[in-house]
Design a protein around this motif. Sequence first.
Motif, mmCIF file in Angstrom:
data_model
loop_
_atom_site.group_PDB
_atom_site.id
_atom_site.type_symbol
_atom_site.label_atom_id
_atom_site.label_comp_id
_atom_site.label_asym_id
_atom_site.label_seq_id
_atom_site.Cartn_x
_atom_site.Cartn_y
_atom_site.Cartn_z
ATOM 1 N N ILE A 1 9.033 3.831 -12.386
ATOM 2 C CA ILE A 1 8.550 3.376 -13.336
ATOM 3 C C ILE A 1 7.632 4.388 -14.420
ATOM 4 N N ILE A 2 7.661 3.580 -15.573
ATOM 5 C CA ILE A 2 6.754 4.502 -17.204
ATOM 6 C C ILE A 2 5.236 4.981 -15.904
ATOM 7 N N LYS A 3 4.809 5.871 -15.616
ATOM 8 C CA LYS A 3 3.600 5.806 -16.004
ATOM 9 C C LYS A 3 2.504 6.809 -16.951
ATOM 10 N N GLY A 4 1.845 6.016 -17.693
ATOM 11 C CA GLY A 4 0.931 6.535 -18.636
ATOM 12 C C GLY A 4 1.848 6.322 -20.195
ATOM 13 N N LEU B 1 7.361 9.655 -15.562
ATOM 14 C CA LEU B 1 8.926 9.053 -15.464
ATOM 15 C C LEU B 1 8.611 8.996 -13.735
ATOM 16 N N GLU B 2 7.910 8.071 -12.761
ATOM 17 C CA GLU B 2 7.727 8.175 -11.777
ATOM 18 C C GLU B 2 8.958 7.403 -10.698
ATOM 19 N N ILE B 3 9.266 8.080 -10.184
ATOM 20 C CA ILE B 3 10.764 6.792 -9.605
ATOM 21 C C ILE B 3 10.578 7.286 -7.587
ATOM 22 N N SER B 4 10.095 6.052 -7.206
ATOM 23 C CA SER B 4 9.859 5.843 -5.569
ATOM 24 C C SER B 4 11.405 5.762 -4.191
ATOM 25 N N GLN C 1 18.013 5.789 -18.524
ATOM 26 C CA GLN C 1 18.356 5.185 -17.344
ATOM 27 C C GLN C 1 18.500 5.057 -16.010
ATOM 28 N N VAL C 2 17.924 4.945 -15.224
ATOM 29 C CA VAL C 2 17.984 5.344 -13.523
ATOM 30 C C VAL C 2 18.864 4.776 -12.391
ATOM 31 N N ASP D 1 9.088 8.627 4.733
ATOM 32 C CA ASP D 1 9.537 7.336 5.468
ATOM 33 C C ASP D 1 10.084 7.401 3.410
ATOM 34 N N ASP D 2 9.578 8.470 2.678
ATOM 35 C CA ASP D 2 10.042 7.981 0.987
ATOM 36 C C ASP D 2 9.957 9.233 0.714
ATOM 37 N N LEU D 3 10.070 8.992 -0.718
ATOM 38 C CA LEU D 3 10.122 10.558 -1.503
ATOM 39 C C LEU D 3 9.889 10.032 -3.458
#
Length: 590
Positions: A345-348, A352-355, A309-310, A291-293
């Motif tokens: 979102i930024i984790k920690g 940087l985590e992109i869904s 900037q994403v 379903d996702d990446l």
Amino acid sequence: MEEAAAAAHCSLRVQRLLLDPKFEGYKLSLGPLASYQVPLESPVAEVRLRDEQYTLEHMRAFGMYNYLQLDAWHPDNVYYVDQLGRVMNLSVTLDTALKKPREVFRLPADLTACDNRLCASMHFASSAWATLSDGTGRLYVIRTGKRGEGACEKWEILFNEEFESPFVIVHSVSFVKAGSHSVGVLLLRVEKDELDVHGSGFHVSLEWVTIREAAKEGVLEYEVSMRQVLQGKSVPHYAAIEPSGDGLMVISYKPFEFIKQNCEDKDEESKKEKEEEKKKEPLYYWQQSGDDLTVTFRLPEEFAKEDIQVRFSPDRISVALKDPLLPVLEGTLYSSIDHESSTWIIKGSNSLEISLIKKEEGCMWPELIVGDSQGELIMDPAQSEEIAKRLMHLTSDEMNPDAAKENPPCNAQELEECDMFLEDSTSLCRFDGSSLKVTHVVNLGSNQYLFSAVVDPKEMPCFCLRHDVDALLWQPRPDRQDKWEHISTFNALGYVQASKQDKKFMACAPNHSYSALCECLRRVFIYRQPTPLSTVLYNRKEGRQVGQVAKQLVATLETHDPVLGFQATNERLFVLTAKTLFIIKVSTEN
């Protein structure tokens, strides 16, 4: 090897007319072979391997060295170096009137004074020039004058220089370029490699030295004009300089490359290493489900959300850090996404985590961005197991799981020991003398190297390769578009030699009339080319007349000393032991 990527990948063209698909094998001839012995005044200067020379490469380079040299310009003239440091020559005109070997040159240095010396080596560069090494690291270039002229022969040293470490001479050639006479020579070493912690701890070097004449104050002198070093991990089966001195050909199991020696080249190498280090660390990691990446970037310290900037679109993505005009990642996605549902979102403090939500559910992406190799896919263990199950029918732990099945894919039991050849990555490379890069590459695969032979002294040495069961002789032609020409075939020799586990040397007559194989001790096998029969002979099984037959002959030497040298001419075989030189008359009559 980077140069090989830009080199022309060639193949060896077999001349079908030189193959004999109806060859029936060799018939053992019990007829006696005329053999003569010449005792040596002083034993051959054999140098045995030391305790620290324990690798296979040491054995190939020095333990299997051929101590007997043949003068191709003057047939039936052989040379060797004895323990007194003398270069001895035996010239044969009549087998029944053999003379004692005579001294033609004496090495100035004491051979026994050097503890780490190698065997003395020599090579004839032309009809009037020779190169010689005493095994201690000193190279001599000698003007021999006309050889084979008996007492008129006088060897004169025109170049004499000490090199850094001992070596053996592999090949040399004399040529004239721009009106100046030069001698090119190849020096072989097996050297300690401190950086090789997982291998044997040694590397093999081939030094290409060019010595050119230089008239100083009216006196003719010779000096080194070029020194280049090739390095590899295996002793070359074959290495020779082209007659013009413009190139070099090498057959080896593992690749060779030139070692760059000036500062600019070292700076380029360090830049490349830094670039490669950067490439080793992926820019991002990504995972996927049906379903996702999920795409993850590692961020430098002290990064705020405002610095990132994403941007999403249905088929593109752009990620910029600090400078929006210079995105670190931008490109076309492999497939479409629901860009309105995708988030980041930024984790920690450093991730940087992109869904990304896939528009086409269930489709697995082979890459995130088309043509991008900066990321690394992290495969989920469950996905890996599922893929393995899907491919299970294509693989098997057994060589032939169903031996009774018609036309099985492979049956190891059908292979014979002589069909096993491990060096399937052996290659033939041609190096250019100016650019120091590989210009032509031939992947020899299972065409096992057998031996080399000089057919025409004005040409490069030929090399013999196994082709199925036969042995094919190839003549290098550096001045032609097809660099290698198939000139002769020794029927079934590839198969026959594989059964001789004690073989040490192989050779053939310059006119291709026979091939010969010598074991470590005593026995010599001779395989003649097929010749017409003077009498009528029938094949009983097929009921037909046989027009020609190939004969095998066996000679047993009256000695228990190991064979140290082996050479072949059109009429004779020369076999050298520590104390005796044997001459076998190879008659060409049936």
